[in-house]
Design a protein around this motif. Structure first.
Motif, short mmCIF file in Angstrom:
data_model
loop_
_atom_site.label_atom_id
_atom_site.label_comp_id
_atom_site.label_asym_id
_atom_site.label_seq_id
_atom_site.Cartn_x
_atom_site.Cartn_y
_atom_site.Cartn_z
N TYR A 25 112.91 -40.64 -70.08
CA TYR A 25 112.95 -39.47 -69.20
C TYR A 25 111.57 -39.15 -68.63
CZ TYR A 25 113.85 -34.81 -67.39
OH TYR A 25 113.94 -33.72 -66.56
N ASP A 26 110.53 -39.44 -69.39
CA ASP A 26 109.17 -39.14 -68.89
C ASP A 26 108.87 -39.92 -67.61
OD1 ASP A 26 109.09 -41.54 -70.46
OD2 ASP A 26 106.91 -41.37 -70.57
N LYS A 27 109.49 -41.09 -67.46
CA LYS A 27 109.25 -41.87 -66.25
C LYS A 27 109.88 -41.19 -65.02
CE LYS A 27 107.07 -44.68 -68.80
NZ LYS A 27 105.63 -44.36 -68.98
N VAL A 28 110.98 -40.48 -65.24
CA VAL A 28 111.55 -39.67 -64.16
C VAL A 28 110.55 -38.60 -63.75
CG1 VAL A 28 113.39 -38.05 -63.54
CG2 VAL A 28 113.92 -40.07 -64.94
N GLY A 29 109.94 -37.97 -64.76
CA GLY A 29 108.94 -36.94 -64.48
C GLY A 29 107.75 -37.47 -63.72
N HIS A 30 107.28 -38.65 -64.09
CA HIS A 30 106.11 -39.22 -63.42
C HIS A 30 106.45 -39.77 -62.03
CE1 HIS A 30 103.04 -38.65 -66.45
NE2 HIS A 30 103.98 -38.88 -67.35
N PHE A 31 107.67 -40.24 -61.87
CA PHE A 31 108.13 -40.63 -60.53
C PHE A 31 108.10 -39.41 -59.61
CE2 PHE A 31 111.41 -41.15 -57.31
CZ PHE A 31 111.19 -42.43 -56.83
N ALA A 32 108.64 -38.29 -60.12
CA ALA A 32 108.64 -37.04 -59.34
C ALA A 32 107.22 -36.55 -59.10
CB ALA A 32 109.45 -35.98 -60.08
N GLN A 33 106.32 -36.85 -60.04
CA GLN A 33 104.92 -36.44 -59.92
C GLN A 33 104.23 -37.13 -58.75
OE1 GLN A 33 101.80 -37.81 -62.81
NE2 GLN A 33 101.93 -35.71 -63.56
N GLY A 34 104.77 -38.23 -58.30
CA GLY A 34 104.27 -38.88 -57.09
C GLY A 34 105.10 -38.53 -55.88
N PHE A 35 106.40 -38.47 -56.05
CA PHE A 35 107.34 -38.24 -54.96
C PHE A 35 107.12 -36.88 -54.29
CE2 PHE A 35 111.28 -37.34 -52.83
CZ PHE A 35 111.82 -38.56 -52.49
N VAL A 36 107.11 -35.83 -55.09
CA VAL A 36 107.03 -34.47 -54.55
C VAL A 36 105.64 -34.12 -54.01
CG1 VAL A 36 107.40 -32.02 -55.02
CG2 VAL A 36 108.98 -33.72 -55.95
N PRO A 37 104.56 -34.43 -54.74
CA PRO A 37 103.25 -34.20 -54.14
C PRO A 37 103.04 -34.96 -52.82
CG PRO A 37 103.00 -34.43 -56.49
CD PRO A 37 104.44 -34.77 -56.16
N ALA A 38 103.62 -36.15 -52.70
CA ALA A 38 103.52 -36.89 -51.44
C ALA A 38 104.16 -36.09 -50.31
CB ALA A 38 104.18 -38.26 -51.57
N MET A 39 105.28 -35.47 -50.60
CA MET A 39 105.97 -34.65 -49.62
C MET A 39 105.14 -33.42 -49.24
SD MET A 39 109.86 -33.24 -49.90
CE MET A 39 110.50 -34.91 -49.75
N ILE A 40 104.55 -32.79 -50.25
CA ILE A 40 103.73 -31.60 -50.02
C ILE A 40 102.49 -31.95 -49.19
CG2 ILE A 40 102.27 -29.88 -51.15
CD1 ILE A 40 104.26 -30.00 -53.53
N VAL A 41 101.78 -32.98 -49.62
CA VAL A 41 100.56 -33.39 -48.93
C VAL A 41 100.87 -33.82 -47.50
CG1 VAL A 41 98.69 -35.10 -48.88
CG2 VAL A 41 99.34 -34.01 -51.04
N ARG A 42 101.96 -34.55 -47.34
CA ARG A 42 102.32 -35.05 -46.00
C ARG A 42 102.58 -33.89 -45.05
NH1 ARG A 42 106.51 -36.74 -42.74
NH2 ARG A 42 106.04 -38.66 -41.58
N GLU A 43 103.33 -32.88 -45.51
CA GLU A 43 103.61 -31.75 -44.63
C GLU A 43 102.34 -30.98 -44.29
OE1 GLU A 43 106.33 -27.69 -44.38
OE2 GLU A 43 107.08 -29.44 -45.49
N LEU A 44 101.47 -30.80 -45.28
CA LEU A 44 100.19 -30.14 -45.03
C LEU A 44 99.35 -30.91 -44.00
CD1 LEU A 44 99.15 -29.04 -48.63
CD2 LEU A 44 99.44 -27.51 -46.68
N PHE A 45 99.29 -32.22 -44.19
CA PHE A 45 98.51 -33.06 -43.29
C PHE A 45 99.02 -32.99 -41.85
CE2 PHE A 45 96.29 -36.43 -46.16
CZ PHE A 45 95.63 -35.41 -46.81
#
Length: 201
Positions: A95-115
């Motif tokens: 399950y921790d790998k799901v968490g770490h996948f999301a740790q890349g997936f969601v910040p990418a979305m946040i950073v992309r929208e900000l950029f």
């Protein structure tokens, strides 16, 4: 504040409250939900100056729910992934790998929208590379935090660290975050662009 955002807040606090009911360990629960609470404070503090699209908020909400589940059970003991471990003869609860996948997936979305909305990166040739690099940096920084907590708390931080005896856990965590960031950019960039465009209309 829109009705949609009010619904998001209700879901956020409901799932947070449920995660706090008899968790496996309150200390681990606290460590796991702190990033979500910190993120919530930042989003509230900056809401009037920068409001994300509902598209991005949905994925932020899904990410914090992943954190709340991990906090409640500890990442190494989430029941569904114990079942998956047994059925597919895996060596650990992943399950921790799901968490770490999301740790890349969601910040990418946040950073992309900000950029995009703040026009941070002028040269689009480096746009996606910079987003992935930032997500990898966030993942590495989180691994430093896990390491620091483990050193400071000894056995008390074992559940938070969640390596389950896997010697390459830290490296694989960062790999999954990187895969998450790349996956987001490949699969959802166009949909996010549309959501941003609708926000401007």
């Amino acid at each position: 504040m829109t009705k949609t955002l009010i619904l998001y807040l209700v879901i956020f606090f409901t799932t947070l409250g449920l995660s706090a009911i008899y968790p496996k360990e309150y200390f681990t629960w606290f460590l796991e939900v702190v990033p979500a609470l910190f993120g919530f404070v930042v989003l509230v503090a900056t809401y009037k100056r920068f409001t994300f699209t509902n598209f991005t908020y949905v994925f932020i909400l899904l990410h914090v729910i992943v954190l709340f589940i991990g906090g409640h059970y500890t990442y190494a003991e989430v029941p569904l992934f114990d079942w998956i471990k047994t059925v597919f003869h895996q060596s650990r609860n992943n399950y921790d790998k799901v968490g770490h996948f999301a740790q890349g997936f969601v910040p990418a979305m946040i950073v992309r929208e900000l950029f995009i909305r703040k026009k941070v990166v002028a040269h689009h040739a480096f746009f996606n590379f910079i987003i992935v690099a930032i997500c990898l940096a966030i993942s590495a920084a989180y691994e430093w935090i896990e390491w620091g907590v483990s050193i400071c708390t000894g056995d008390g931080g074992d559940a938070f660290l969640g390596t389950q005896g896997y010697v390459w856990d830290t490296q694989s965590d960062m790999l999954y975050a990187t895969i998450g960031a790349v996956t987001m950019l490949i699969l959802l960039s166009k949909k996010q662009d549309k959501a941003i465009q609708n926000l401007k209309m």
